[in-house]
Write a protein that holds these residues in place. Structure first.
Motif, PDB file in Angstrom:
ATOM      1  N   ILE B 331       0.845  -1.205   0.000  1.00 55.02           N
ATOM      2  CA  ILE B 331       0.000   0.000   0.000  1.00 55.02           C
ATOM      3  C   ILE B 331       0.875   1.248   0.000  1.00 55.02           C
ATOM      4  CG2 ILE B 331      -1.674   1.284   1.358  1.00 55.02           C
ATOM      5  CD1 ILE B 331      -2.745  -1.463   2.250  1.00 55.02           C
ATOM      6  N   HIS B 332       1.940   1.208   0.785  1.00 51.93           N
ATOM      7  CA  HIS B 332       2.867   2.342   0.803  1.00 51.93           C
ATOM      8  C   HIS B 332       3.416   2.601  -0.587  1.00 51.93           C
ATOM      9  CE1 HIS B 332       6.899   4.066   0.953  1.00 51.93           C
ATOM     10  NE2 HIS B 332       7.337   2.919   0.490  1.00 51.93           N
ATOM     11  N   ASP B 333       3.806   1.531  -1.253  1.00 51.76           N
ATOM     12  CA  ASP B 333       4.457   1.693  -2.546  1.00 51.76           C
ATOM     13  C   ASP B 333       3.489   2.230  -3.599  1.00 51.76           C
ATOM     14  OD1 ASP B 333       7.007   1.225  -3.946  1.00 51.76           O
ATOM     15  OD2 ASP B 333       5.697   0.073  -5.252  1.00 51.76           O
ATOM     16  N   MET B 334       2.215   1.775  -3.528  1.00 49.23           N
ATOM     17  CA  MET B 334       1.235   2.302  -4.480  1.00 49.23           C
ATOM     18  C   MET B 334       1.130   3.820  -4.329  1.00 49.23           C
ATOM     19  SD  MET B 334      -1.600  -0.672  -4.044  1.00 49.23           S
ATOM     20  CE  MET B 334      -2.887  -0.162  -5.143  1.00 49.23           C
ATOM     21  N   LEU B 335       1.000   4.278  -3.068  1.00 50.53           N
ATOM     22  CA  LEU B 335       0.833   5.716  -2.838  1.00 50.53           C
ATOM     23  C   LEU B 335       2.058   6.503  -3.270  1.00 50.53           C
ATOM     24  CD1 LEU B 335      -0.784   5.551   0.691  1.00 50.53           C
ATOM     25  CD2 LEU B 335      -1.860   6.425  -1.368  1.00 50.53           C
ATOM     26  N   ILE B 336       3.235   6.011  -2.851  1.00 42.38           N
ATOM     27  CA  ILE B 336       4.427   6.824  -3.027  1.00 42.38           C
ATOM     28  C   ILE B 336       4.888   6.803  -4.478  1.00 42.38           C
ATOM     29  CG2 ILE B 336       6.417   5.297  -2.592  1.00 42.38           C
ATOM     30  CD1 ILE B 336       5.663   8.494  -0.751  1.00 42.38           C
ATOM     31  N   LYS B 337       4.679   5.671  -5.168  1.00 38.19           N
ATOM     32  CA  LYS B 337       5.071   5.630  -6.581  1.00 38.19           C
ATOM     33  C   LYS B 337       4.209   6.587  -7.387  1.00 38.19           C
ATOM     34  CE  LYS B 337       8.550   3.195  -6.954  1.00 38.19           C
ATOM     35  NZ  LYS B 337       8.549   1.885  -6.336  1.00 38.19           N
ATOM     36  N   ALA B 338       2.898   6.597  -7.085  1.00 36.49           N
ATOM     37  CA  ALA B 338       2.025   7.534  -7.802  1.00 36.49           C
ATOM     38  C   ALA B 338       2.510   8.957  -7.556  1.00 36.49           C
ATOM     39  CB  ALA B 338       0.587   7.360  -7.346  1.00 36.49           C
ATOM     40  N   ALA B 339       2.802   9.283  -6.280  1.00 40.88           N
ATOM     41  CA  ALA B 339       3.258  10.640  -5.956  1.00 40.88           C
ATOM     42  C   ALA B 339       4.541  10.963  -6.696  1.00 40.88           C
ATOM     43  CB  ALA B 339       3.456  10.765  -4.454  1.00 40.88           C
ATOM     44  N   LEU B 340       5.502  10.028  -6.688  1.00 39.76           N
ATOM     45  CA  LEU B 340       6.795  10.286  -7.328  1.00 39.76           C
ATOM     46  C   LEU B 340       6.638  10.509  -8.828  1.00 39.76           C
ATOM     47  CD1 LEU B 340       9.355   7.917  -5.636  1.00 39.76           C
ATOM     48  CD2 LEU B 340       9.579  10.357  -5.978  1.00 39.76           C
ATOM     49  N   PHE B 341       5.825   9.660  -9.482  1.00 37.58           N
ATOM     50  CA  PHE B 341       5.661   9.825 -10.929  1.00 37.58           C
ATOM     51  C   PHE B 341       4.986  11.152 -11.246  1.00 37.58           C
ATOM     52  CE2 PHE B 341       6.160   5.125 -11.419  1.00 37.58           C
ATOM     53  CZ  PHE B 341       7.266   5.219 -12.223  1.00 37.58           C
TER      54      PHE B 341
END
Lengths: 113, 493, 140
Positions: B331-341
C-alpha cells in the motif's frame, strides 16, 4: 481422443510460436490469433471430451456435457476477438506512422526520433 | 449478500459509459469523472468500514450459489487495496486536467481511465479465478488504449511490444486456468482451495503454481519477465505513467499473493523458495537499473521493479509477520510511486526534459516541489518515521527469523541503494546552479502540485499513524495465512 | 480501373434483408436455443459489412447515419442498467427476473430481464464491430 487433441493443440502452439518469432508485424498478429485458438481448444479438451447431451435442457439423457468450459471459451473468444482487432488497427496505424512493419526497425527505446 | 462491494466497480463502469456520451464536452467530462472517482473513494471507505465491523463480505452475482456462480469477495486486503486504488485514481484524474492535453481528452481519455479502474478494482475484489482473467483483460485493454493514446511514434512502437507480451501472458493465463479446472473441477477460488487441500498438492499442482507465477510475474514484472516494463512505461505521459506504475504491476503482485497463500501453501519448499529466489534477483536487477540511468523517469521506473521484489520476498517468507510487512509495503508503494511519478511529471512539465544532466537548481524557484520530492524519496527508501519503514522492517525482521539471511540482507542493502538512486535526482536536479528553461512560464505548476501533495500527505499520515493502521493490515495478513476464514465466508457452510 | 460490381450490388439488396431477419431470429431464439445477443449482433454486423463491400463507405453512411460509438455506449448502458436494476430490489447484481405474461396476438409469452441485457450485448457487438471495420476501411 484427448491424446489427439493434445497433439493438435501442440502443433497449433508450434505454428503460433513460429509466426510470432518472425519479423513481419502481420505474421505476428496471425500468430497471436492462432495462439488464442490453440488455447481455446485446450480449454475444451481440459473439460473432458464426451458424447453427452446438452445440459440444462431437462433430465432425459444418461450423460451430459460440461457447459463450463464452453462458457469459458465463449468469453475467451470474445476477448481474443477484441484484442486481436485492436492489435490489427494499432499495427495499421503503426505502419502508417512509422512506415514499416518490420520488427527489427521498431527496436530501441529512444523517445526523440 | 451485500451489494456495497460491487459499487467500487459499478460506479466507474457507469461513469465510463456516460463519459462516452459526454465526449465532446471536455469540461463536463472532467468534472463528471472526478466526481465519480470521489464517490468511488467514499464508497470504498464505507466498504472498508463494513469489512472492519462485520468481517469478510461476499456477493454471489446473479444470485447463483457460491461454488457455481461468480462470487465477489471483499476481505480486509482487497478492501484496503480498492480504497488505495480509488484514492490514487482520483489524484491522477485531478492531475490530468492540466497535464494530459485536449487532444487526448477528446479521444475518450477519461472514459478509458474509468474502465481501467473497473478492471483494477474488479481484480482486487473477485473471488473467481476466471473472472480474475476477465477483469485482467478489462484492465489490460484500457491500458493498451491509454498507452497508445496520443499516437506519437515512441508510443506506437512501445505499445506493439507491450500488447504482444500481454497477449501471450493472457493466453498462458487461460491455459493455466484450464489445467487447474481439469484437476480440481471448479473455478471458485475458495472452492479450489478446499479441493487442493483435499488432494494435498501433488506434482501437477506445483506445475500449475509455477505457471501462475509466470502469468502474474509477467504482469508484476519479476526477474526474468520484467524486460518489457522499462521501455513501455517510458512512453506515456505522467498521469498515465503514475497509474501504470502505481497500480498495474501491483495487481500482478496481489494475484501472486492471493494464489500463493490461498491455493498453494502446501509445498512451500519448492514454490515459495522459487518465489523468494526470483524476488531477490528482481531486487538486484532493479537496483542496477535504478543506479545506471541518468534519466529521472527511468530511475523511478526501475524502482518499481525493486519494490515488486521487496514485496514478493515478504510473500515468499510466508509468515503472518512477513505478509503484514508485504501488505504494508504494497500500500505504501502504491501511494508513493504515484506521488513520485506525478512529481517527475511536474519536473518534466517545467524543464521539458527528463535527462538529469540538463536539470539543476529547481529548488530555488519551486521549493514546495523540492521538499515534496525529498519527502517522497525518503519515504521510498524507508527512512523512519515515513511509510516505507514499517513495511520493510517487518519484512526484514521476519526474513531473519525464517533464516532467509541472504534475502533479508539484500532487502536491507537495497534500501540504501534506493536512497542513493533517488537522492541522485534530488542532488543533481534540485540543488546546483539555477537554470531557466524554455517552457517554464507555461507550466501550470501550482495546479499540478495538488495531486502529489494529496498523495504525499496521505503517505506521511500512513507512516506516522502506522500504529493505528497496523491492526487492519494484521487482520488482512491473518486472513491470508489462515485461508479457512476466507473459505468459510464464501462457502457459508 | 472501375470494377463492375453490379451483381454484388443487386444480390446484396436482396440478401441483406434475409441476413438481418435471420439475425433477429437468432437473437430471440437465444434464450432457450443456440443464439443470443452476441451471435445476432455479429450477424447483423456481417450484413452491414456486406453492404460496405458492395457499395462504398459514403453511400452506406448516407443510408444508415448511425454513430456506432454512441451505439456501443447505449448498448453498454442497457446491459449495465439491467444488471444494476437488481440493486434497487436489494438482490445481488445481475439477478434475473422473469414472468409469464399474456400479450395480445402473441398469447402467453415469457418475459425475461435477460432479454434487455441481451439487447445491450447486441448493440455493443454491432457498434464495436462496425467501429473496427470503419477505422481500418476509412482511408484508401
Amino acid at each position: 481422443m484427448e491424446i489427439v487433441m493434445a497433439f493438435v493443440v501442440g502443433i497449433i502452439f508450434m505454428a503460433a510460436t513460429y509466426l510470432m518469432l518472425s519479423k513481419s508485424l502481420l505474421r505476428i498478429i496471425i500468430g497471436t490469433g492462432l495462439l488464442s485458438h490453440g488455447t481455446h481448444l485446450l480449454v475444451l479438451t481440459m473439460g473432458g471430451l464426451k458424447n453427452g447431451a446438452a445440459p440444462l435442457l431437462g433430465e432425459h439423457a444418461a450423460q451430459y456435457n460440461d457447459p463450463l468450459p464452453q462458457a469459458l471459451i465463449l468469453t475467451a473468444i470474445v476477448i481474443a476477438f477484441g484484442v486481436t482487432s485492436f492489435f490489427l488497427v494499432l499495427a495499421y496505424r503503426a505502419y502508417q506512422e512509422l512506415g514499416t512493419d518490420n520488427m527489427d526497425r521498431l527496436r530501441g527505446t529512444k523517445i526523440n526520433e | 449478500m451485500n451489494n456495497l462491494l460491487l459499487l467500487p466497480i459499478l460506479i466507474p463502469l457507469f461513469t465510463a459509459v456516460i463519459l462516452i456520451f459526454l465526449n465532446r464536452f471536455t469540461v463536463a467530462s472532467r468534472w463528471v469523472s472526478v466526481l465519480s472517482l470521489l464517490s468511488t473513494v467514499f464508497v470504498s471507505v464505507l466498504l472498508f468500514q463494513k469489512v472492519r465491523t462485520d468481517g469478510i463480505q461476499t456477493l454471489n452475482l446473479g444470485n447463483w450459489e457460491a461454488p457455481f456462480g461468480i462470487t465477489l469477495v471483499s476481505d480486509m486486503l482487497s478492501a484496503l487495496l480498492v480504497l488505495t486504488t480509488s484514492v490514487i485514481a482520483f489524484a491522477c484524474c485531478l492531475y490530468s486536467f492540466r497535464a494530459i492535453g485536449e487532444e487526448r481528452e477528446k479521444f475518450y481519455y477519461y472514459s478509458i481511465l474509468q474502465f481501467l479502474i473497473v478492471g483494477i478494482n474488479g481484480a482486487f475484489t473477485t473471488g473467481d479465478i476466471f473472472n480474475l482473467f476477465v477483469f485482467f483483460e478489462v484492465m489490460l485493454m484500457s491500458s493498451y488504449v491509454l498507452l497508445v493514446l496520443g499516437g506519437t511514434k515512441a508510443q506506437l512502437r512501445e505499445s506493439v511490444k507491450y500488447i504482444l507480451v500481454n497477449i501471450i501472458s493472457s493466453s498462458l493465463f487461460v491455459i493455466t486456468v484450464a489445467y487447474l479446472y481439469s484437476v480440481v473441477g471448479t473455478l471458485n477460488m475458495a472452492h479450489i482451495s478446499t479441493r487442493i487441500a483435499e488432494v494435498g498438492q501433488p506434482g501437477i499442482l506445483t506445475v500449475i503454481a509455477v505457471l501462475f507465477l509466470i502469468v502474474f510475474g509477467l504482469k508484476g514484472a519479476i526477474f526474468p519477465l520484467y524486460f518489457w516494463l522499462p521501455g513501455s512505461y517510458y512512453a506515456p505521459p505522467a498521469p498515465v505513467l503514475a497509474l501504470f506504475g502505481a497500480l498495474l504491476t501491483k495487481v500482478g503482485v496481489y494475484s501472486i499473493m492471493r494464489t500463493y497463500t490461498l491455493f498453494f501453501p502446501h509445498d512451500p519448499g519448492y514454490t515459495h523458495e522459487l518465489l523468494g529466489v526470483l524476488a531477490v534477483i528482481t531486487i538486484i536487477v532493479g537496483i542496477i537499473g535504478a543506479l545506471a540511468y541518468w534519466d529521472i523517469k527511468k530511475i523511478i521506473i526501475y524502482n518499481i521493479i525493486v519494490a515488486v521484489g521487496v514485496i514478493l520476498f515478504g510473500v515468499s517468507v510466508n509468515t503472518t509477520e512477513s505478509l503484514t510487512g508485504a501488505i504494508f509495503y504494497l500500500i505504501h508503494d502504491m501511494l508513493i510511486k504515484a506521488a513520485l511519478f506525478l512529481l517527475v511529471g511536474v519536473v518534466i512539465a517545467i524543464t521539458g526534459t527528463s535527462n538529469l544532466k540538463k536539470i539543476s537548481g529547481l529548488i530555488k524557484n519551486y521549493p514546495l516541489l523540492g521538499w515534496m520530492f525529498l519527502l517522497s524519496a525518503l519515504a521510498l527508501a524507508g527512512i523512519p518515521p515515513l511509510s516505507g519503514f514499517v513495511g520493510k522492517l517487518l519484512i526484514i525482521k521476519s526474513g531473519f527469523e525464517a533464516e532467509a539471511y541472504w534475502g533479508a540482507g539484500i532487502v536491507l542493502m537495497s534500501s540504501l541503494l534506493v536512497l542513493f538512486s533517488v537522492m541522485k535526482i534530488f542532488i543533481n536536479g534540485f540543488w546546483g546552479i539555477h537554470r531557466t528553461y524554455e517552457k517554464e512560464e507555461k507550466a501550470p505548476v501550482s495546479w499540478l502540485l495538488i495531486s502529489p501533495a494529496i498523495l504525499v500527505i496521505i503517505s506521511v499520515l500512513y507512516g506516522v499513524g502506522a500504529e493505528l493502521v497496523y491492526p487492519y493490515i494484521l487482520e488482512a495478513a491473518e486472513t491470508l495465512t489462515n485461508p479457512s476464514t476466507y473459505i468459510n465466508a464464501v462457502m457459508k457452510e | 480501373m472501375r470494377t463492375n460490381d453490379l451483381i454484388l450490388q443487386t444480390v446484396t439488396k436482396v440478401i441483406l434483408f434475409i441476413i438481418l431477419l435471420f439475425s433477429i431470429h437468432l437473437f430471440f431464439a437465444g434464450h432457450y436455443y443456440p443464439g443470443g445477443g452476441f451471435i445476432g449482433g455479429l450477424m447483423t454486423a456481417g450484413a452491414l459489412v456486406l453492404l460496405l463491400l458492395a457499395f462504398d463507405m459514403k453511400t452506406v453512411a448516407n443510408i444508415l447515419p448511425v454513430n456506432y460509438r454512441i451505439m456501443t455506449a447505449i448498448g453498454l448502458l442497457f446491459s449495465i442498467g439491467t444488471g444494476a436494476g437488481s440493486l434497487l430490489f436489494n438482490v445481488p447484481f445481475l439477478t434475473h427476473a422473469f414472468n409469464d405474461v399474456y400479450l395480445p396476438i402473441l398469447g402467453k409469452t415469457s418475459l425475461h430481464t435477460a432479454v434487455l441485457f441481451d439487447i445491450g450485448v447486441y448493440l455493443v457487438v454491432i457498434g464495436v464491430t462496425m467501429t473496427i471495420i470503419q477505422t481500418i476501411g476509412e482511408d484508401e
